[in-house]
Design an enzyme around this catalytic site. Structure first.
Site, PDB file in Angstrom:
ATOM      1  N   GLN A 213     -24.488  11.445  -3.356  1.00 40.31           N
ATOM      2  CA  GLN A 213     -23.108  11.211  -3.766  1.00 40.31           C
ATOM      3  C   GLN A 213     -22.290  10.595  -2.631  1.00 40.31           C
ATOM      4  O   GLN A 213     -21.491   9.677  -2.852  1.00 40.31           O
ATOM      5  CB  GLN A 213     -22.466  12.520  -4.229  1.00 40.31           C
ATOM      6  CG  GLN A 213     -23.005  13.018  -5.565  1.00 40.31           C
ATOM      7  CD  GLN A 213     -22.441  14.371  -5.946  1.00 40.31           C
ATOM      8  OE1 GLN A 213     -23.074  15.394  -5.745  1.00 40.31           O
ATOM      9  NE2 GLN A 213     -21.243  14.394  -6.483  1.00 40.31           N
TER      10      GLN A 213
ATOM     11  N   ARG B 250     -22.157  22.779  -9.594  1.00 36.06           N
ATOM     12  CA  ARG B 250     -21.301  23.847  -9.072  1.00 36.06           C
ATOM     13  C   ARG B 250     -19.848  23.426  -8.853  1.00 36.06           C
ATOM     14  O   ARG B 250     -19.563  22.430  -8.205  1.00 36.06           O
ATOM     15  CB  ARG B 250     -21.894  24.412  -7.787  1.00 36.06           C
ATOM     16  CG  ARG B 250     -22.333  23.411  -6.756  1.00 36.06           C
ATOM     17  CD  ARG B 250     -23.272  24.069  -5.735  1.00 36.06           C
ATOM     18  NE  ARG B 250     -23.749  23.122  -4.755  1.00 36.06           N
ATOM     19  CZ  ARG B 250     -23.240  22.981  -3.530  1.00 36.06           C
ATOM     20  NH1 ARG B 250     -22.236  23.744  -3.154  1.00 36.06           N
ATOM     21  NH2 ARG B 250     -23.735  22.109  -2.703  1.00 36.06           N
TER      22      ARG B 250
ATOM     23  N   GLY C 273     -25.130  20.391  -7.107  1.00 35.86           N
ATOM     24  CA  GLY C 273     -24.136  19.603  -6.383  1.00 35.86           C
ATOM     25  C   GLY C 273     -22.800  19.688  -7.088  1.00 35.86           C
ATOM     26  O   GLY C 273     -22.690  20.218  -8.197  1.00 35.86           O
ATOM     27  N   HIS C 274     -21.769  19.168  -6.421  1.00 37.28           N
ATOM     28  CA  HIS C 274     -20.434  19.144  -7.013  1.00 37.28           C
ATOM     29  C   HIS C 274     -20.308  17.888  -7.879  1.00 37.28           C
ATOM     30  O   HIS C 274     -19.855  16.838  -7.413  1.00 37.28           O
ATOM     31  CB  HIS C 274     -19.364  19.144  -5.916  1.00 37.28           C
ATOM     32  CG  HIS C 274     -19.327  20.385  -5.090  1.00 37.28           C
ATOM     33  ND1 HIS C 274     -19.317  21.646  -5.648  1.00 37.28           N
ATOM     34  CD2 HIS C 274     -19.295  20.565  -3.745  1.00 37.28           C
ATOM     35  CE1 HIS C 274     -19.276  22.552  -4.687  1.00 37.28           C
ATOM     36  NE2 HIS C 274     -19.269  21.929  -3.525  1.00 37.28           N
ATOM     37  N   PHE C 275     -20.732  17.964  -9.105  1.00 33.34           N
ATOM     38  CA  PHE C 275     -20.620  16.837 -10.022  1.00 33.34           C
ATOM     39  C   PHE C 275     -20.305  17.351 -11.425  1.00 33.34           C
ATOM     40  O   PHE C 275     -20.580  18.487 -11.769  1.00 33.34           O
ATOM     41  CB  PHE C 275     -21.900  15.994 -10.039  1.00 33.34           C
ATOM     42  CG  PHE C 275     -23.162  16.758 -10.363  1.00 33.34           C
ATOM     43  CD1 PHE C 275     -23.566  16.945 -11.682  1.00 33.34           C
ATOM     44  CD2 PHE C 275     -23.944  17.296  -9.355  1.00 33.34           C
ATOM     45  CE1 PHE C 275     -24.727  17.642 -11.977  1.00 33.34           C
ATOM     46  CE2 PHE C 275     -25.107  18.004  -9.638  1.00 33.34           C
ATOM     47  CZ  PHE C 275     -25.493  18.175 -10.966  1.00 33.34           C
TER      48      PHE C 275
END
Length: 293
Positions: free
Chosen positions: A53, A21, A94-96
């Site tokens: 993370q 995301r 996740g933010h990746f």
């Protein structure tokens, strides 16, 4: 990827969803809808990568950003490996950045993006003030990234003073980098990084929607993969509940002036090329599926 044989591919989904995301692109709303589907038994779980993370970043502060990205990739791949056939379907989120995950059957990648300037402005003020729902501890962590003398600046002031927070290459290519991947060249706006992002979107993603057309986005998703997402539109249309937020939040700060908007439209040219590429692709999917809104 899906404009030919669209329904056949939808029937053959392998039920491991990867949602990398993009920040400030409606992920909280979308995750609340996915959690509703989980409670309905559509998914065995929604697994966030944030704790992993954070642990990597905390333990490897002295490493370069590129090396940190490699470590994050390895950890996420380990999370994927733990999801065997008996524990599917599941969502890993996740933010990746995009990363190819080698499995006998490839995961299904999904995402949502946003008008690039609107996303930047939202991020700028969110980092300072949150959105009224962010836990105090997390807001303090965001605040700590800002120099005290910059905290009360407007977005206009930040741009006109050419501060890194607003005009650094990394900031000007956030959405491109999320689809380009972890190659060092993905961290800066360039024709190469844009083309890599487009390539991955075409070849790997079931769907990338846009926040400005959120309802159509989830309608398309429901049609592409009904086994997984049937009922997501009906849930979205229900009155707001405690665990569901709206797709837009007003930020605590003025909108960019015409001068700053003109400056940023130029600086964000490649980001807008990606945005329009995704927007046009979504429109074609809507037409193919007979979705009028």
């Amino acid at each position: 990827m899906l404009e030919k044989g669209i329904l056949t591919i939808a029937m053959d989904l392998i039920h491991l969803i990867v949602y990398n995301r993009v920040p400030k692109c409606g992920s909280r709303t979308f995750l609340s809808l996915l959690n509703h589907l989980k409670r309905k038994g559509r998914f065995t779980g929604t697994i966030g990568t944030l704790p992993t993370q954070k642990k990597i970043l905390r333990r490897n502060k002295d490493l370069s950003n590129d090396k940190k990205l490699i470590l994050i990739k390895r950890s996420i791949k380990q999370l994927v490996k733990k999801k065997n056939a008996s524990s599917l379907p599941a969502v890993i989120h996740g933010h990746f950045r995009f990363m190819p995950i080698e499995r006998s059957k490839q995961p299904v990648y999904i995402n949502i993006i946003r008008d690039p300037l609107a996303r930047m402005v939202s991020t700028y003020y969110f980092t300072r003030f949150g959105d009224g729902q962010l836990p105090g501890r997390m807001l303090k962590e965001l605040n700590a990234r800002i120099l005290p003398e910059h905290f009360n600046m407007t977005f206009d002031e930040c741009v006109l003073q050419e501060l890194n927070e607003c005009v650094s290459p990394v900031k000007l290519s956030t959405q491109i980098s999320y689809f380009c991947g972890i190659h060092p060249g993905c961290s800066e706006p360039s024709q190469w990084s844009l083309e890599q992002a487009k390539k991955h979107i075409e070849e790997k993603y079931l769907l990338i929607g846009i926040i400005e057309d959120f309802e159509s986005t989830i309608k398309v998703l429901e049609r592409l993969a009904p086994d997984l997402f049937n009922g997501i539109v009906a849930e979205y249309k229900k009155p707001i509940t405690d665990d569901k937020t709206t797709t837009t939040k007003s930020h605590k700060g003025p909108l960019p002036s015409k001068k700053v908007r003109a400056i940023m439209m130029t600086k964000l040219d490649l980001e807008y090329q990606l945005y329009n590429f995704v927007k046009n692709k979504l429109e074609r999917l809507k037409n193919t599926l007979g979705i009028t809104k």
